[in-house]
Design a protein around this motif. Structure first.
Motif, PDB file in Angstrom:
ATOM      1  N   MET A  22      14.700 -26.341  21.686  1.00  0.00           N
ATOM      2  CA  MET A  22      14.371 -26.568  23.096  1.00  0.00           C
ATOM      3  C   MET A  22      14.099 -28.059  23.346  1.00  0.00           C
ATOM      4  SD  MET A  22      11.700 -24.263  25.199  1.00  0.00           S
ATOM      5  CE  MET A  22      10.277 -24.853  24.338  1.00  0.00           C
ATOM      6  N   THR A  23      13.327 -28.686  22.468  1.00  0.00           N
ATOM      7  CA  THR A  23      13.039 -30.120  22.661  1.00  0.00           C
ATOM      8  C   THR A  23      14.335 -30.937  22.540  1.00  0.00           C
ATOM      9  OG1 THR A  23      12.340 -30.212  20.341  1.00  0.00           O
ATOM     10  CG2 THR A  23      10.602 -30.095  21.970  1.00  0.00           C
ATOM     11  N   TYR A  24      15.219 -30.500  21.633  1.00  0.00           N
ATOM     12  CA  TYR A  24      16.533 -31.160  21.494  1.00  0.00           C
ATOM     13  C   TYR A  24      17.247 -31.149  22.858  1.00  0.00           C
ATOM     14  CZ  TYR A  24      21.512 -31.338  20.225  1.00  0.00           C
ATOM     15  OH  TYR A  24      22.849 -31.634  20.171  1.00  0.00           O
TER      16      TYR A  24
ATOM     17  N   ASN B  76      10.187 -21.102   3.973  1.00  0.00           N
ATOM     18  CA  ASN B  76      10.164 -21.386   5.419  1.00  0.00           C
ATOM     19  C   ASN B  76      10.855 -22.703   5.748  1.00  0.00           C
ATOM     20  OD1 ASN B  76       8.872 -19.093   6.101  1.00  0.00           O
ATOM     21  ND2 ASN B  76       6.865 -20.027   6.450  1.00  0.00           N
ATOM     22  N   LEU B  77      10.571 -23.714   4.932  1.00  0.00           N
ATOM     23  CA  LEU B  77      11.182 -25.022   5.188  1.00  0.00           C
ATOM     24  C   LEU B  77      12.701 -24.926   5.038  1.00  0.00           C
ATOM     25  CD1 LEU B  77      10.738 -28.040   5.806  1.00  0.00           C
ATOM     26  CD2 LEU B  77      10.534 -28.446   3.348  1.00  0.00           C
ATOM     27  N   ASN B  78      13.139 -24.242   3.971  1.00  0.00           N
ATOM     28  CA  ASN B  78      14.585 -24.110   3.747  1.00  0.00           C
ATOM     29  C   ASN B  78      15.251 -23.346   4.888  1.00  0.00           C
ATOM     30  OD1 ASN B  78      14.400 -25.542   1.440  1.00  0.00           O
ATOM     31  ND2 ASN B  78      14.311 -23.761   0.080  1.00  0.00           N
ATOM     32  N   LYS B  79      14.551 -22.307   5.337  1.00  0.00           N
ATOM     33  CA  LYS B  79      15.127 -21.494   6.424  1.00  0.00           C
ATOM     34  C   LYS B  79      15.270 -22.335   7.688  1.00  0.00           C
ATOM     35  CE  LYS B  79      16.806 -17.946   8.078  1.00  0.00           C
ATOM     36  NZ  LYS B  79      18.033 -17.409   7.538  1.00  0.00           N
ATOM     37  N   LEU B  80      14.212 -23.124   7.979  1.00  0.00           N
ATOM     38  CA  LEU B  80      14.267 -23.976   9.171  1.00  0.00           C
ATOM     39  C   LEU B  80      15.443 -24.960   9.059  1.00  0.00           C
ATOM     40  CD1 LEU B  80      13.077 -24.978  11.856  1.00  0.00           C
ATOM     41  CD2 LEU B  80      11.566 -26.472  10.553  1.00  0.00           C
ATOM     42  N   CYS B  81      15.612 -25.540   7.873  1.00  0.00           N
ATOM     43  CA  CYS B  81      16.728 -26.486   7.673  1.00  0.00           C
ATOM     44  C   CYS B  81      18.059 -25.781   7.930  1.00  0.00           C
ATOM     45  CB  CYS B  81      16.727 -27.040   6.244  1.00  0.00           C
ATOM     46  SG  CYS B  81      15.294 -28.052   5.901  1.00  0.00           S
ATOM     47  N   ASP B  82      18.179 -24.560   7.430  1.00  0.00           N
ATOM     48  CA  ASP B  82      19.412 -23.774   7.632  1.00  0.00           C
ATOM     49  C   ASP B  82      19.716 -23.596   9.109  1.00  0.00           C
ATOM     50  OD1 ASP B  82      20.098 -23.228   5.133  1.00  0.00           O
ATOM     51  OD2 ASP B  82      19.531 -21.096   5.134  1.00  0.00           O
ATOM     52  N   ILE B  83      18.672 -23.198   9.851  1.00  0.00           N
ATOM     53  CA  ILE B  83      18.895 -22.919  11.292  1.00  0.00           C
ATOM     54  C   ILE B  83      19.299 -24.215  12.004  1.00  0.00           C
ATOM     55  CG2 ILE B  83      17.920 -21.944  13.416  1.00  0.00           C
ATOM     56  CD1 ILE B  83      15.776 -20.562  11.612  1.00  0.00           C
ATOM     57  N   LEU B  84      18.597 -25.308  11.683  1.00  0.00           N
ATOM     58  CA  LEU B  84      18.906 -26.576  12.365  1.00  0.00           C
ATOM     59  C   LEU B  84      20.326 -27.034  12.014  1.00  0.00           C
ATOM     60  CD1 LEU B  84      15.497 -28.486  12.009  1.00  0.00           C
ATOM     61  CD2 LEU B  84      16.383 -27.255  13.992  1.00  0.00           C
TER      62      LEU B  84
ATOM     63  N   MET C  22      22.728 -25.095  13.990  1.00  0.00           N
ATOM     64  CA  MET C  22      22.742 -25.523  15.394  1.00  0.00           C
ATOM     65  C   MET C  22      23.206 -26.985  15.531  1.00  0.00           C
ATOM     66  SD  MET C  22      21.924 -22.866  16.980  1.00  0.00           S
ATOM     67  CE  MET C  22      21.869 -23.561  18.617  1.00  0.00           C
ATOM     68  N   LYS C  23      23.579 -27.578  14.401  1.00  0.00           N
ATOM     69  CA  LYS C  23      24.056 -28.977  14.390  1.00  0.00           C
ATOM     70  C   LYS C  23      23.034 -29.951  14.981  1.00  0.00           C
ATOM     71  CE  LYS C  23      28.994 -28.149  14.047  1.00  0.00           C
ATOM     72  NZ  LYS C  23      28.830 -26.834  13.484  1.00  0.00           N
ATOM     73  N   ILE C  24      21.776 -29.712  14.646  1.00  0.00           N
ATOM     74  CA  ILE C  24      20.721 -30.643  15.066  1.00  0.00           C
ATOM     75  C   ILE C  24      20.380 -31.526  13.858  1.00  0.00           C
ATOM     76  CG2 ILE C  24      18.294 -30.811  15.794  1.00  0.00           C
ATOM     77  CD1 ILE C  24      18.757 -28.318  17.470  1.00  0.00           C
ATOM     78  N   ASN C  25      20.611 -32.815  13.993  1.00  0.00           N
ATOM     79  CA  ASN C  25      20.358 -33.731  12.870  1.00  0.00           C
ATOM     80  C   ASN C  25      18.866 -33.870  12.619  1.00  0.00           C
ATOM     81  OD1 ASN C  25      23.044 -34.239  12.592  1.00  0.00           O
ATOM     82  ND2 ASN C  25      22.992 -35.972  14.028  1.00  0.00           N
ATOM     83  N   PHE C  26      18.516 -33.958  11.340  1.00  0.00           N
ATOM     84  CA  PHE C  26      17.096 -34.153  11.006  1.00  0.00           C
ATOM     85  C   PHE C  26      17.015 -34.742   9.612  1.00  0.00           C
ATOM     86  CE2 PHE C  26      16.634 -30.905   7.768  1.00  0.00           C
ATOM     87  CZ  PHE C  26      17.711 -30.064   8.014  1.00  0.00           C
ATOM     88  N   SER C  27      15.852 -35.266   9.268  1.00  0.00           N
ATOM     89  CA  SER C  27      15.625 -35.585   7.857  1.00  0.00           C
ATOM     90  C   SER C  27      14.273 -34.997   7.469  1.00  0.00           C
ATOM     91  CB  SER C  27      15.677 -37.088   7.620  1.00  0.00           C
ATOM     92  OG  SER C  27      14.800 -37.713   8.495  1.00  0.00           O
ATOM     93  N   ILE C  28      14.143 -34.710   6.169  1.00  0.00           N
ATOM     94  CA  ILE C  28      12.839 -34.245   5.698  1.00  0.00           C
ATOM     95  C   ILE C  28      12.078 -35.488   5.270  1.00  0.00           C
ATOM     96  CG2 ILE C  28      11.609 -32.814   4.034  1.00  0.00           C
ATOM     97  CD1 ILE C  28      14.023 -31.051   3.806  1.00  0.00           C
ATOM     98  N   ASN C  29      10.926 -35.707   5.889  1.00  0.00           N
ATOM     99  CA  ASN C  29      10.076 -36.826   5.484  1.00  0.00           C
ATOM    100  C   ASN C  29       8.878 -36.213   4.749  1.00  0.00           C
ATOM    101  OD1 ASN C  29       8.228 -38.824   5.221  1.00  0.00           O
ATOM    102  ND2 ASN C  29       8.201 -39.436   7.380  1.00  0.00           N
ATOM    103  N   TYR C  30       8.910 -36.311   3.403  1.00  0.00           N
ATOM    104  CA  TYR C  30       7.877 -35.636   2.613  1.00  0.00           C
ATOM    105  C   TYR C  30       6.495 -36.253   2.823  1.00  0.00           C
ATOM    106  CZ  TYR C  30      11.526 -32.945   0.350  1.00  0.00           C
ATOM    107  OH  TYR C  30      12.563 -32.086   0.118  1.00  0.00           O
TER     108      TYR C  30
ATOM    109  N   ILE D 212      11.011 -19.174  15.278  1.00  0.00           N
ATOM    110  CA  ILE D 212      10.282 -19.673  16.455  1.00  0.00           C
ATOM    111  C   ILE D 212      10.038 -21.182  16.290  1.00  0.00           C
ATOM    112  CG2 ILE D 212       7.919 -19.053  15.676  1.00  0.00           C
ATOM    113  CD1 ILE D 212       9.241 -18.867  19.279  1.00  0.00           C
ATOM    114  N   ASP D 213       9.839 -21.631  15.035  1.00  0.00           N
ATOM    115  CA  ASP D 213       9.730 -23.077  14.802  1.00  0.00           C
ATOM    116  C   ASP D 213      11.028 -23.734  15.288  1.00  0.00           C
ATOM    117  OD1 ASP D 213       7.783 -21.788  13.373  1.00  0.00           O
ATOM    118  OD2 ASP D 213       8.142 -22.803  11.481  1.00  0.00           O
ATOM    119  N   ALA D 214      12.141 -23.082  14.903  1.00  0.00           N
ATOM    120  CA  ALA D 214      13.453 -23.625  15.289  1.00  0.00           C
ATOM    121  C   ALA D 214      13.626 -23.573  16.801  1.00  0.00           C
ATOM    122  CB  ALA D 214      14.570 -22.837  14.600  1.00  0.00           C
ATOM    123  N   GLU D 215      13.150 -22.497  17.431  1.00  0.00           N
ATOM    124  CA  GLU D 215      13.322 -22.378  18.902  1.00  0.00           C
ATOM    125  C   GLU D 215      12.697 -23.579  19.611  1.00  0.00           C
ATOM    126  OE1 GLU D 215      12.768 -18.633  21.197  1.00  0.00           O
ATOM    127  OE2 GLU D 215      11.156 -19.721  22.204  1.00  0.00           O
TER     128      GLU D 215
END
Ligand code: HAM
Length: 428
Positions: A147-149, A236-244, A247-255, A140-143
């Motif tokens: 959607m915003t993408y 959870n963070l790893n799973k979200l990264c996997d889904i993104l 879906m070929k949505i670019n992102f970076s992790i900003n710790y 749902i985080d990914a959804e």
């Protein structure tokens, strides 16, 4: 005459065609929200002050410095809402509206923060907010992110905006981390700026967000929040990264991404642009799994959401010229009754016939009652395409005259032919 009454500092007026762009943007976002099955909720713009104090966090900038507080006639302390999440949850709890655990909601409207105004930062601004209640999975985080993408893609700014995500851990993870962070900052107290000194015991996590390069350097050697995350949060963070990634949505992790409101836990994210001077967040949000519980201990309902700053989005869209709305002709048919009662009545009647057959056309009746030449000048200024002139001659002969201001052509025809002629002229 009363002179010099202006709008409140940091609060703005918007005129056409900005309002047209605004409407277009809202419609794009609403259509996509609708597409994903999200439903609108309308909530008041004023709430009891205690709601924001307790739910956003006493030590946040918003509550500490930025609230527009007022007292009503009963002496109750009220606040113009600085954001929509807590009002939305208040409404859901108050009306026990969790019948379906899985709630996908959105709202749209003005928010108020007493901030120092600058480009893209106002004291009244508008947000479209999105909240999902009752779902825990990273899907749902990914959804919400997907959607915003799609908002940005449809608004043609996908290349001008980037996504940062982070996990800020559970409340327990953060408690452990904050203790270590404070110890470290205390050791280097003399190197902190005034803002960080002020925050060290009240809101130390916000120091991670500091824009001061010296502080950022100091933080390089500080304990890192990522090393304090529970396995659940890391998974959870790893799973979200996997889904993104899928879906070929670019992102970076900003710790170092933490958010300015206290209710978050686990995943947080921001869509940021570099096109508006300094880094500007267009949309920010994250999980708030313990917020509903704060309202009612019986309710253990997860939550996640985000909000888009509409003025910032408009600034960005204008800055990169992302959307060109057609404003060549703002009025399709401008009806000019020549000044007498008979022609006026006829004009009103004809306009309604046109509206009935062509509901998408913009029709305007001129009530200037000047001579025709002056009215045509008015029409050109208002970006009219066709004039429909109704004078005594037309009435006596049961005729109408249409003038095409673009092709500079004029035709006169029988009134009963109006619809077929319009179909021809408008290329329907
Ligand atoms: P926020 O980050 O405080 O989050 O605000 C969301 C967005 O509102 C910002 O990214 C920015 O675009 C816009 N914004 C904020 N302050 C101003 C301002 N002074 N002038 C212009 N635009 C501004 C929230 O409000 C959370 N309630 C979001 C959320 C919903 N989290 C979970 N659900």
């Amino acid at each position: 005459m009363i002179k010099n009454i202006t709008s409140v500092y940091g609060m703005h007026d918007y005129f056409f065609p900005d309002t047209l762009l605004w409407e277009y943007i809202e419609n794009v976002i609403k259509d996509i929200l609708n597409n994903y099955g999200y439903k609108e909720i309308k909530i008041p713009i004023i709430e009891k002050s205690i709601l924001f104090k307790q739910m956003i966090g006493e030590m946040t900038d918003i509550v500490e410095k930025e609230m527009y507080n007022l007292y009503d006639k009963n002496g109750e302390s009220l606040t113009l809402r600085p954001e929509g999440t807590v009002g939305c949850i208040r409404a859901m709890v108050e009306h026990n509206a969790f019948s379906s655990l899985n709630q996908r909601l959105w709202y749209n409207g003005p928010m108020f923060r007493y901030e120092r105004p600058q480009k893209g930062r106002y004291r009244q601004f508008n947000q479209i907010g999105i909240e999902v209640l009752g779902l825990e999975s990273p899907y749902i985080d990914a959804e919400i992110i997907i959607m915003t993408y799609h908002f940005w893609k449809k608004l043609n700014i996908i290349n001008n905006i980037f996504l940062e995500i982070n996990s800020i851990g559970s409340i327990q993870d953060r408690e452990k981390y904050i203790k270590k962070l404070i110890l470290y900052l205390e050791k280097h107290f003399h190197l902190l700026d005034e803002d960080c000194k002020r925050r060290i015991y009240t809101n130390p996590l916000r120091i991670l967000d500091s824009k001061n390069p010296n502080i950022q350097q100091l933080l390089n050697r500080a304990p890192q929040l990522k090393n304090f995350l529970s396995t659940h949060c890391v998974v959870n963070l790893n799973k979200l990264c996997d889904i993104l990634n899928t879906m070929k949505i670019n992102f970076s992790i900003n710790y170092r991404l933490v958010r300015g409101l206290d209710y978050y836990n686990d995943i947080v994210f921001e869509w940021i642009t570099n096109q508006l001077g300094s880094h500007k967040t267009i949309c920010g949000g994250g999980r708030y799994d313990k917020l509903v519980e704060k309202f009612s201990q019986k309710k253990n309902i997860n939550g996640i959401g985000c909000a888009i700053g509409i003025e910032r989005l408009i600034l960005l869209i204008k800055n990169v010229n992302a959307i060109k709305l057609k404003t060549n002709y703002l009025i399709d048919i401008y009806l000019i009754p020549m000044n007498n009662n008979l022609t006026l009545h006829k004009t009103i009647y004809i306009r309604e016939i046109i509206r009935k057959h062509f509901p998408l056309l913009k029709t305007v009746i001129s009530y200037y009652f000047n001579n025709l030449k002056k009215q045509i000048i008015q029409a050109i200024k208002q970006k009219v395409r066709f004039l429909l002139i109704i004078g005594e001659k037309e009435i006596n002969n049961n005729q109408l005259t249409i003038k095409d201001l673009f092709l500079k052509k004029q035709i006169t025809f029988l009134e009963k032919e109006l619809i077929t002629k319009l179909i021809e002229i408008l290329n329907y």
